[in-house]
Design a protein around this motif. Structure first.
Motif, PDB file in Angstrom:
ATOM      1  N   PRO A 148      44.118  42.417  29.757  1.00 20.64           N
ATOM      2  CA  PRO A 148      45.549  42.130  29.872  1.00 20.64           C
ATOM      3  C   PRO A 148      46.148  41.940  28.480  1.00 20.64           C
ATOM      4  N   PRO A 149      47.473  41.905  28.322  1.00 20.33           N
ATOM      5  CA  PRO A 149      48.432  41.511  29.350  1.00 20.33           C
ATOM      6  C   PRO A 149      48.708  42.607  30.377  1.00 20.33           C
ATOM      7  N   PHE A 150      48.983  42.146  31.585  1.00 21.57           N
ATOM      8  CA  PHE A 150      49.334  43.049  32.669  1.00 21.57           C
ATOM      9  C   PHE A 150      50.846  43.269  32.603  1.00 21.57           C
ATOM     10  N   ASP A 151      51.245  44.077  31.642  1.00 19.53           N
ATOM     11  CA  ASP A 151      52.662  44.330  31.399  1.00 19.53           C
ATOM     12  C   ASP A 151      53.045  45.691  31.975  1.00 19.53           C
ATOM     13  N   LEU A 152      54.252  46.149  31.671  1.00 18.10           N
ATOM     14  CA  LEU A 152      54.708  47.411  32.238  1.00 18.10           C
ATOM     15  C   LEU A 152      53.836  48.571  31.782  1.00 18.10           C
ATOM     16  N   GLU A 153      53.336  48.531  30.548  1.00 18.86           N
ATOM     17  CA  GLU A 153      52.466  49.612  30.093  1.00 18.86           C
ATOM     18  C   GLU A 153      51.152  49.631  30.867  1.00 18.86           C
ATOM     19  N   TYR A 154      50.663  48.450  31.222  1.00 18.82           N
ATOM     20  CA  TYR A 154      49.453  48.406  32.049  1.00 18.82           C
ATOM     21  C   TYR A 154      49.749  49.008  33.426  1.00 18.82           C
ATOM     22  N   VAL A 155      50.893  48.640  33.997  1.00 14.72           N
ATOM     23  CA  VAL A 155      51.276  49.202  35.292  1.00 14.72           C
ATOM     24  C   VAL A 155      51.412  50.724  35.190  1.00 14.72           C
ATOM     25  N   ALA A 156      52.029  51.203  34.104  1.00 14.36           N
ATOM     26  CA  ALA A 156      52.171  52.646  33.920  1.00 14.36           C
ATOM     27  C   ALA A 156      50.805  53.325  33.861  1.00 14.36           C
ATOM     28  N   SER A 157      49.840  52.659  33.235  1.00 12.04           N
ATOM     29  CA  SER A 157      48.489  53.220  33.197  1.00 12.04           C
ATOM     30  C   SER A 157      47.898  53.320  34.598  1.00 12.04           C
ATOM     31  N   THR A 158      48.167  52.326  35.439  1.00 12.95           N
ATOM     32  CA  THR A 158      47.649  52.412  36.814  1.00 12.95           C
ATOM     33  C   THR A 158      48.336  53.533  37.590  1.00 12.95           C
ATOM     34  N   TRP A 159      49.600  53.819  37.276  1.00 10.81           N
ATOM     35  CA  TRP A 159      50.247  54.972  37.922  1.00 10.81           C
ATOM     36  C   TRP A 159      49.524  56.263  37.539  1.00 10.81           C
ATOM     37  N   LEU A 160      49.220  56.388  36.252  1.00 11.61           N
ATOM     38  CA  LEU A 160      48.492  57.575  35.797  1.00 11.61           C
ATOM     39  C   LEU A 160      47.109  57.643  36.440  1.00 11.61           C
TER      40      LEU A 160
END
Length: 313
Positions: free
Chosen positions: A88-100
């Motif tokens: 983490p941090p579980f920020d928007l970039e982390y979320v974007a990575s999970t979308w990918l």
């Protein structure tokens, strides 16, 4: 088979204690190809998710632990498995990575932990599903509601939902002269959600990290014992790690949660247990492999690789 580890920068990893390094060494020992990339190199182009992957060979020297070899752009679906090990941090970039990563799954990639499960299991709030194992807790951002919780339970812990490593964790007593400013600060004047929990005095005996690997409990936990004058059981905050056999209560919690979480694609989970109570469900990049292995001799990395291999046969 080739494995891709999505990790933090190589030079930021402390090989003597890093669980991702332990995984990679175990993978190499079992004959697998080890490749790494950073989160920033994930991309979607020409209708495929790919990354700039570098092949590594690993040594047993914790001071000089890897050698880089060729790097190339490869589709994630080409790998036998992809392991998301970015901290983490579980920020928007982390979320974007999970979308990918979810797109890569649709293309045939095998990703662990499953990206959808990473999105759906906030490490603080995931305990809500298993409330019978928790102390009284609250998630809110309205400051009066947080203040009411402190008044009711008298001795509490407040923490942000996206924190890690003990950062931004406050013990707040009802008579603390700083309680108002703590509530204002941690909630950013009521604009940011916060978890509040009743304080558990057993933290003095350690915040126990209980590892689940494909739903099965590792037979040893790591008690992270706060340093004197602190109430945070986090190694990053100076706590001392002591490996211990898991207790009957640990096993009860682990056996209740294990099959549920494994069924959602969470191959590796770190439960945090203080006393008899579940406090967090860690899914992003659970740690403590090396500490448990070094102190007990139990091969946590081998158990993990065995479970991974069984999943992708």
């Amino acid at each position: 088979m080739d494995l891709l580890f999505i990790i933090d920068p190589l030079d930021s990893l402390k090989a003597y204690k890093d669980s991702s390094v332990a995984m990679m060494r175990a993978a190499q020992a079992r004959g697998h190809g080890v490749h790494v990339c950073e989160q920033a190199s994930l991309h979607w182009a020409k209708n495929r998710v790919a990354a700039g992957a570098t092949r590594l060979s690993l040594t047993d020297n914790d001071e000089d632990w890897y050698r880089k070899h060729e790097s190339q752009i490869r589709q994630l679906a080409e790998f036998g498995a992809v392991l998301m090990r970015k901290d983490p941090p579980f920020d928007l970039e982390y979320v974007a990575s999970t979308w990918l990563l979810s797109a890569a799954v649709r293309e045939g990639a095998r990703v662990f932990n499953a990206p959808q499960a990473l999105r759906e299991h906030n490490e603080k709030f995931a305990i809500a599903e298993f409330a019978r194992f928790t102390v009284p807790s609250l998630v809110a951002r309205e400051m009066p509601r947080l203040q009411e919780f402190i008044d009711e339970h008298r001795d509490t812990v407040l923490k942000r939902l996206d924190g890690m490593g003990g950062a931004g964790v406050f013990r707040v007593r009802h008579d603390d002269p700083n309680r108002n400013v703590i509530v204002e600060t941690i909630s950013e004047l009521g604009t940011r959600s916060v978890m509040a929990q009743r304080y558990i005095p057993a933290i003095a005996e350690g915040d126990k990290r209980v590892l689940l690997i494909d739903g099965k409990v590792v037979p040893h936990c790591l008690a992270r014992i706060p340093r004197p004058g602190d109430s945070r059981g986090n190694l990053a905050a100076g706590a001392r790690g002591v490996a211990q056999p898991i207790s009957a209560r640990h096993r009860e919690i682990a056996e209740a949660l294990g099959p549920v979480l494994a069924g959602r694609g969470l191959l590796l989970v770190g439960l945090d247990v203080i006393g008899d109570w579940l406090t967090e469900v860690n899914v992003t990049s659970p740690t403590c492999f090396r500490e448990i292995q070094d102190q007990t001799g139990f091969d946590v990395s081998g158990m993990f690789l065995g479970a991974l291999e069984a999943r992708i046969r």
